[in-house]
Design a protein around this motif. Sequence first.
Motif, PDB file in Angstrom:
ATOM      1  N   LYS A   1       0.893  -1.301   0.157  1.00 22.41           N
ATOM      2  CA  LYS A   1      -0.074  -0.342  -0.218  1.00 22.41           C
ATOM      3  C   LYS A   1       0.543   1.520  -0.154  1.00 22.41           C
ATOM      4  CE  LYS A   1      -4.208  -2.014  -0.023  1.00 22.41           C
ATOM      5  NZ  LYS A   1      -3.611  -3.602   0.030  1.00 22.41           N
ATOM      6  N   PRO A   2       1.311   1.418  -0.648  1.00 23.62           N
ATOM      7  CA  PRO A   2       2.286   2.929  -1.291  1.00 23.62           C
ATOM      8  C   PRO A   2       1.024   3.824  -1.688  1.00 23.62           C
ATOM      9  CG  PRO A   2       2.858   1.473  -3.448  1.00 23.62           C
ATOM     10  CD  PRO A   2       2.165   0.607  -2.185  1.00 23.62           C
ATOM     11  N   ASP A   3       2.010   4.843  -2.059  1.00 25.56           N
ATOM     12  CA  ASP A   3       0.866   5.990  -2.442  1.00 25.56           C
ATOM     13  C   ASP A   3       0.395   5.937  -3.561  1.00 25.56           C
ATOM     14  OD1 ASP A   3      -0.460   7.132   0.332  1.00 25.56           O
ATOM     15  OD2 ASP A   3       1.236   7.898   0.489  1.00 25.56           O
ATOM     16  N   LEU A   4       1.528   5.229  -4.336  1.00 23.43           N
ATOM     17  CA  LEU A   4       1.394   5.391  -5.742  1.00 23.43           C
ATOM     18  C   LEU A   4       2.578   4.690  -6.147  1.00 23.43           C
ATOM     19  CD1 LEU A   4       0.793   7.313  -8.623  1.00 23.43           C
ATOM     20  CD2 LEU A   4       2.369   8.745  -8.253  1.00 23.43           C
ATOM     21  N   LEU A   5       2.315   3.675  -7.719  1.00 25.62           N
ATOM     22  CA  LEU A   5       3.103   3.159  -8.004  1.00 25.62           C
ATOM     23  C   LEU A   5       3.290   3.509  -9.837  1.00 25.62           C
ATOM     24  CD1 LEU A   5       1.695  -0.166  -7.879  1.00 25.62           C
ATOM     25  CD2 LEU A   5       3.507   0.063  -6.410  1.00 25.62           C
TER      26      LEU A   5
ATOM     27  N   ARG B   1      -6.222  -5.550 -10.862  1.00 26.96           N
ATOM     28  CA  ARG B   1      -5.414  -6.188  -9.657  1.00 26.96           C
ATOM     29  C   ARG B   1      -4.699  -5.163  -8.655  1.00 26.96           C
ATOM     30  NH1 ARG B   1      -1.849 -11.402 -10.895  1.00 26.96           N
ATOM     31  NH2 ARG B   1      -2.575 -11.469  -8.783  1.00 26.96           N
ATOM     32  N   LEU B   2      -4.956  -4.110  -9.067  1.00 24.18           N
ATOM     33  CA  LEU B   2      -4.084  -3.046  -8.421  1.00 24.18           C
ATOM     34  C   LEU B   2      -5.029  -2.316  -7.568  1.00 24.18           C
ATOM     35  CD1 LEU B   2      -1.612  -0.972 -10.722  1.00 24.18           C
ATOM     36  CD2 LEU B   2      -1.232  -3.429  -8.719  1.00 24.18           C
ATOM     37  N   THR B   3      -4.858  -1.565  -6.245  1.00 25.65           N
ATOM     38  CA  THR B   3      -6.206  -1.223  -5.328  1.00 25.65           C
ATOM     39  C   THR B   3      -5.028   0.288  -5.310  1.00 25.65           C
ATOM     40  OG1 THR B   3      -4.122  -2.293  -3.286  1.00 25.65           O
ATOM     41  CG2 THR B   3      -6.554  -3.609  -4.112  1.00 25.65           C
ATOM     42  N   VAL B   4      -4.358  -0.006  -5.448  1.00 20.74           N
ATOM     43  CA  VAL B   4      -3.418   2.160  -5.742  1.00 20.74           C
ATOM     44  C   VAL B   4      -3.499   2.383  -6.939  1.00 20.74           C
ATOM     45  CG1 VAL B   4      -2.313   1.465  -2.884  1.00 20.74           C
ATOM     46  CG2 VAL B   4      -0.978   1.382  -5.596  1.00 20.74           C
ATOM     47  N   PRO B   5      -2.828   3.925  -6.914  1.00 22.81           N
ATOM     48  CA  PRO B   5      -2.644   3.737  -8.362  1.00 22.81           C
ATOM     49  C   PRO B   5      -1.381   3.665  -8.852  1.00 22.81           C
ATOM     50  CG  PRO B   5      -3.047   6.283  -6.866  1.00 22.81           C
ATOM     51  CD  PRO B   5      -3.380   5.032  -5.823  1.00 22.81           C
ATOM     52  N   TRP B   6      -1.681   4.180 -10.308  1.00 18.73           N
ATOM     53  CA  TRP B   6       0.119   3.983 -10.545  1.00 18.73           C
ATOM     54  C   TRP B   6      -0.067   5.229 -12.257  1.00 18.73           C
ATOM     55  CZ3 TRP B   6       1.346   1.650 -15.557  1.00 18.73           C
ATOM     56  CH2 TRP B   6      -0.091   1.366 -16.300  1.00 18.73           C
TER      57      TRP B   6
END
Length: 300
Positions: free
Chosen positions: A197-201, A218-223
Amino acid sequence: MTSTGLDAIATPAGTFAVLAMDQRGTLKRMLAAVDRTDTSDAEIVAMKRDMIASLAGSASAFLIDPTFGLPAAREVEGVPPFGLLLAAEPASRGTHLGEPEVALDPAQDAAWVRDSGADGMKFLAQVRADRPVGEDGRDLTGEAREAMRTLVEDCAAQGVPSIIENLIYPLRDEAPLSPEARADAVIEAAVLIDDLKPDLLKLEYPGSPAACRRLADRLTVPWAVLSAGVSSEEFTQVLRVSCDEGGASGFIAGRAVWKETVSMDHDERVAFLSETGRRRMDEYTGIIEGRARPYKEAVA
């Protein structure tokens, strides 16, 4: 500050149009390739100062390194406001039997980023989720996971947004990856980091519209997609597909904008950045407008 604290590096729409200029070793190799091995540190700072001064107003933020980029950012005056991401990975990273190790620099923690005046920490990790534990017992993937976990927790405690970048690398004695295998490697590593759970990928393009859809599922955080040194023309297509099919929240791209300038003197560089560089940045921001997924929607 918002719940993720990313507003300072985002556009008003909540997307990312970030110019990456944190290269150190890569930049020196680029300079050597055009017979500029005698370029001084002061000249590299000046190059990066020109990038910021010429492109502020088109970029929502700049990704900088502490050695050259941070001094350059502090010297820029009389330009529109801009956000700063500070690269916090060690300038040179260790290897184990030819594979990259992921380790934190204790001196470059979240408090250091905050005290520098930057708006977020970017950390480069080279991770393969499918790497087996070696015969010698080294679990490079597990070590990387724990380093990133520590970083994310440190950033959260200090109120500093965490942005993790991953680059796929070949395992020892591995044959070149097929497009399908490379897509799997990009996606599985991204999922591994997403779990922290970083803020951004900050991710490589996984290679196709179908792979982008698999990533989005499959992602739950923004990229945000990186440019990986491709041509500006190729990156425009990568950006469209990443947003349309992968739900990307924008881009953190560098060499696609400025790589030609490494062979230029100051006047030629400023002219190129102010004209061609700004045109490219404006084209990229035009592509993501109404297409990139606002980061708050991705978090929700």
